[in-house]
Design a protein around this motif. Structure first.
Motif, PDB file in Angstrom:
ATOM      1  N   VAL A 112       0.840  -1.196   0.000  1.00  0.00           N
ATOM      2  CA  VAL A 112       0.000   0.000   0.000  1.00  0.00           C
ATOM      3  C   VAL A 112       0.875   1.245   0.000  1.00  0.00           C
ATOM      4  O   VAL A 112       1.999   1.239   0.512  1.00  0.00           O
ATOM      5  CB  VAL A 112      -0.971   0.028   1.200  1.00  0.00           C
ATOM      6  N   ALA A 113       0.338   2.317  -0.567  1.00  0.00           N
ATOM      7  CA  ALA A 113       1.046   3.589  -0.633  1.00  0.00           C
ATOM      8  C   ALA A 113       1.107   4.229   0.750  1.00  0.00           C
ATOM      9  O   ALA A 113       0.243   3.984   1.606  1.00  0.00           O
ATOM     10  CB  ALA A 113       0.345   4.520  -1.624  1.00  0.00           C
ATOM     11  N   PRO A 114       2.129   5.053   1.009  1.00  0.00           N
ATOM     12  CA  PRO A 114       2.214   5.744   2.296  1.00  0.00           C
ATOM     13  C   PRO A 114       0.952   6.546   2.598  1.00  0.00           C
ATOM     14  O   PRO A 114       0.432   7.250   1.741  1.00  0.00           O
ATOM     15  CB  PRO A 114       3.439   6.662   2.118  1.00  0.00           C
ATOM     16  N   GLY A 115       0.455   6.416   3.816  1.00  0.00           N
ATOM     17  CA  GLY A 115      -0.722   7.166   4.242  1.00  0.00           C
ATOM     18  C   GLY A 115      -2.049   6.639   3.734  1.00  0.00           C
ATOM     19  O   GLY A 115      -3.104   7.219   4.014  1.00  0.00           O
ATOM     20  N   TYR A 116      -2.026   5.504   3.016  1.00  0.00           N
ATOM     21  CA  TYR A 116      -3.262   4.994   2.422  1.00  0.00           C
ATOM     22  C   TYR A 116      -4.287   4.621   3.489  1.00  0.00           C
ATOM     23  O   TYR A 116      -5.472   4.957   3.369  1.00  0.00           O
ATOM     24  CB  TYR A 116      -2.962   3.780   1.538  1.00  0.00           C
ATOM     25  N   PHE A 117      -3.872   3.900   4.527  1.00  0.00           N
ATOM     26  CA  PHE A 117      -4.838   3.436   5.523  1.00  0.00           C
ATOM     27  C   PHE A 117      -5.475   4.599   6.277  1.00  0.00           C
ATOM     28  O   PHE A 117      -6.645   4.533   6.659  1.00  0.00           O
ATOM     29  CB  PHE A 117      -4.184   2.458   6.496  1.00  0.00           C
ATOM     30  N   GLU A 118      -4.726   5.671   6.479  1.00  0.00           N
ATOM     31  CA  GLU A 118      -5.306   6.839   7.142  1.00  0.00           C
ATOM     32  C   GLU A 118      -6.400   7.457   6.271  1.00  0.00           C
ATOM     33  O   GLU A 118      -7.464   7.842   6.770  1.00  0.00           O
ATOM     34  CB  GLU A 118      -4.206   7.863   7.435  1.00  0.00           C
ATOM     35  N   ARG A 119      -6.155   7.533   4.969  1.00  0.00           N
ATOM     36  CA  ARG A 119      -7.177   8.075   4.057  1.00  0.00           C
ATOM     37  C   ARG A 119      -8.371   7.123   3.957  1.00  0.00           C
ATOM     38  O   ARG A 119      -9.522   7.569   3.862  1.00  0.00           O
ATOM     39  CB  ARG A 119      -6.557   8.319   2.678  1.00  0.00           C
ATOM     40  N   LEU A 120      -8.099   5.822   3.971  1.00  0.00           N
ATOM     41  CA  LEU A 120      -9.187   4.841   3.927  1.00  0.00           C
ATOM     42  C   LEU A 120     -10.074   4.960   5.158  1.00  0.00           C
ATOM     43  O   LEU A 120     -11.310   4.959   5.060  1.00  0.00           O
ATOM     44  CB  LEU A 120      -8.585   3.434   3.833  1.00  0.00           C
ATOM     45  N   LEU A 121      -9.452   5.070   6.326  1.00  0.00           N
ATOM     46  CA  LEU A 121     -10.204   5.242   7.571  1.00  0.00           C
ATOM     47  C   LEU A 121     -11.027   6.522   7.539  1.00  0.00           C
ATOM     48  O   LEU A 121     -12.202   6.532   7.939  1.00  0.00           O
ATOM     49  CB  LEU A 121      -9.228   5.253   8.754  1.00  0.00           C
ATOM     50  N   ALA A 122     -10.435   7.602   7.050  1.00  0.00           N
ATOM     51  CA  ALA A 122     -11.154   8.883   6.993  1.00  0.00           C
ATOM     52  C   ALA A 122     -12.388   8.776   6.099  1.00  0.00           C
ATOM     53  O   ALA A 122     -13.426   9.386   6.382  1.00  0.00           O
ATOM     54  CB  ALA A 122     -10.224   9.980   6.484  1.00  0.00           C
ATOM     55  N   SER A 123     -12.313   7.965   5.031  1.00  0.00           N
ATOM     56  CA  SER A 123     -13.456   7.856   4.119  1.00  0.00           C
ATOM     57  C   SER A 123     -14.649   7.196   4.789  1.00  0.00           C
ATOM     58  O   SER A 123     -15.783   7.657   4.638  1.00  0.00           O
ATOM     59  CB  SER A 123     -13.045   7.085   2.855  1.00  0.00           C
ATOM     60  N   ILE A 124     -14.427   6.127   5.548  1.00  0.00           N
ATOM     61  CA  ILE A 124     -15.567   5.457   6.168  1.00  0.00           C
ATOM     62  C   ILE A 124     -16.094   6.259   7.353  1.00  0.00           C
ATOM     63  O   ILE A 124     -17.305   6.275   7.612  1.00  0.00           O
ATOM     64  CB  ILE A 124     -15.217   4.009   6.575  1.00  0.00           C
ATOM     65  N   GLU A 125     -15.219   6.960   8.052  1.00  0.00           N
ATOM     66  CA  GLU A 125     -15.706   7.806   9.154  1.00  0.00           C
ATOM     67  C   GLU A 125     -16.525   8.971   8.603  1.00  0.00           C
ATOM     68  O   GLU A 125     -17.536   9.371   9.209  1.00  0.00           O
ATOM     69  CB  GLU A 125     -14.521   8.304   9.975  1.00  0.00           C
ATOM     70  N   ARG A 126     -16.129   9.512   7.476  1.00  0.00           N
ATOM     71  CA  ARG A 126     -16.874  10.618   6.856  1.00  0.00           C
ATOM     72  C   ARG A 126     -18.242  10.160   6.373  1.00  0.00           C
ATOM     73  O   ARG A 126     -19.240  10.865   6.533  1.00  0.00           O
ATOM     74  CB  ARG A 126     -16.052  11.194   5.706  1.00  0.00           C
ATOM     75  N   LEU A 127     -18.306   8.963   5.794  1.00  0.00           N
ATOM     76  CA  LEU A 127     -19.552   8.480   5.206  1.00  0.00           C
ATOM     77  C   LEU A 127     -20.463   7.794   6.232  1.00  0.00           C
ATOM     78  O   LEU A 127     -21.676   7.730   6.044  1.00  0.00           O
ATOM     79  CB  LEU A 127     -19.234   7.511   4.068  1.00  0.00           C
ATOM     80  N   GLY A 128     -19.882   7.241   7.306  1.00  0.00           N
ATOM     81  CA  GLY A 128     -20.680   6.663   8.383  1.00  0.00           C
ATOM     82  C   GLY A 128     -21.434   5.402   8.018  1.00  0.00           C
ATOM     83  O   GLY A 128     -22.488   5.107   8.602  1.00  0.00           O
ATOM     84  N   CYS A 129     -20.915   4.608   7.061  1.00  0.00           N
ATOM     85  CA  CYS A 129     -21.614   3.402   6.613  1.00  0.00           C
ATOM     86  C   CYS A 129     -20.947   2.134   7.145  1.00  0.00           C
ATOM     87  O   CYS A 129     -19.901   2.194   7.799  1.00  0.00           O
ATOM     88  CB  CYS A 129     -21.687   3.367   5.087  1.00  0.00           C
TER      89      CYS A 129
END
Length: 344
Positions: A112-129
């Protein structure tokens, strides 16, 4: 924890904590790629991230690499199977040890690219699904191609059940990569993120179908950062041995569970069509299989076709195209032994 699993070289935490994100990473005989995978995890480490590394009884240099990683990688937990169980079982071992509010996966030969998991986590927290699905980069040698989640609406919370159809187009259940997404703990607790133990291939197929039938919400995002390595010599996609035939057990499970669903009349045509398409693909590649495996593929395929609803199967064969339908019609005419008549 499963009785055939040992905890290896994991220093006790100074304080008890629950991770924000757990990343489950199975490894099996991937010493050539493991260091690159682990470096990518280090580039994604965060104080509240947990990396559950599962050695599925590797016989090469992978165990030594992982034992060093357990000491050096922040948030690492190392588990080792006493005997090889396959990818599905290794992922389940990791899930059982994961304590994150969210979980995701990576395979031991991908990165995985650097910082990918942080961006992935931010996406699900933003969407709340319940879960989020992502695009990915596939690479073979130096060639790289982007593969998109087959969902038209991005960054919108959708019904997972509605994303199964239509039957005649590629949909989210055809994009069955467990590592291309992130999943809320409530799905883990309901058993929706675990896999069928022992499946050696197509383990993601019943998994993605169950997720889409039973979860309540999901979204697709255009986030790139996970790199899927193809053409690995030890990969089951490159090996023509009997383990390839587990796709039949996997899709039998899809059909059996979908047949019990309240929307079975709507969903079964999609399940049958996908099963037939994958079966035809294997029959089209039968020349690379060992002769005994090729014979078994034909006989198991004939039995599986006889188990499918005859009316749906007839419509499916008419719609699949001459080449694929021809493969299936030929094996369908084969006699089937009594031992193969029941579901595998």
């Amino acid at each position: 924890m499963r009785p055939d699993v040992r905890l290896h070289d994991v220093p006790p935490p100074s304080v008890s904590r629950v991770a924000k994100l757990s990343v489950v990473v199975p490894f099996y005989n991937v010493q050539t790629y493991a260091l690159e995978t682990l470096r990518s995890l280090r580039a994604n480490s965060r104080e509240d991230f947990q990396f559950v590394l599962v050695d599925d009884c590797s016989t090469d240099g992978t165990p030594a690499i992982l034992e060093q990683a357990a000491r050096d990688l922040p948030g690492a937990v190392l588990l080792r199977h006493e005997k090889n169980g396959g990818l599905a079982t290794a992922r389940n071992t990791g899930l059982d040890a994961a304590d994150g509010e969210y979980v995701t996966f990576l395979d031991g030969d991908d990165w995985v690219a650097p910082g990918y998991f942080e961006r992935l986590l931010a996406s699900i927290e933003r969407l709340g699904c319940d879960f989020v699905r992502t695009d990915h980069v596939q690479f073979t040698g130096k060639a790289r191609t982007i593969h998109r989640v087959p969902v038209g609406r991005r960054d919108k919370v959708l019904s997972p059940r509605d994303a199964i159809l239509p039957a005649d187009r590629s949909t989210s259940v055809d994009y069955a990569y467990a590592w291309a997404g992130i999943y809320h703990r409530r799905l883990v607790d309901r058993g929706l993120v675990h896999f069928r133990d022992g499946l050696r291939t197509a383990e993601d197929r019943p998994w993605i179908w169950r997720l889409h039938r039973e979860a309540e919400s999901f979204a697709a995002v255009g986030l790139l950062g996970v790199f899927y390595r193809r053409g690995v010599a030890s990969s089951l996609t490159q090996i023509g041995d009997v383990r390839q035939l587990d796709f039949i057990r996997a899709f039998d499970q899809v059909l059996a569970e979908t047949a019990e669903d309240a929307d079975a009349d709507r969903l079964l045509p999609k399940a049958v069509r996908t099963y037939c398409a994958v079966m035809a693909h294997h029959l089209d590649s039968i020349e690379r299989m060992e002769p005994s495996v090729a014979r078994k593929l034909r006989s198991m395929s004939a039995a599986a076709l006889k188990r499918m609803p005859s009316d749906i199967l007839a419509e499916t064969l008419d719609a699949l195209g001459t080449r694929r339908a021809g493969h299936l019609r030929r094996v369908r005419r084969r006699p089937v032994s009594r031992s193969l008549e029941v579901q595998v």
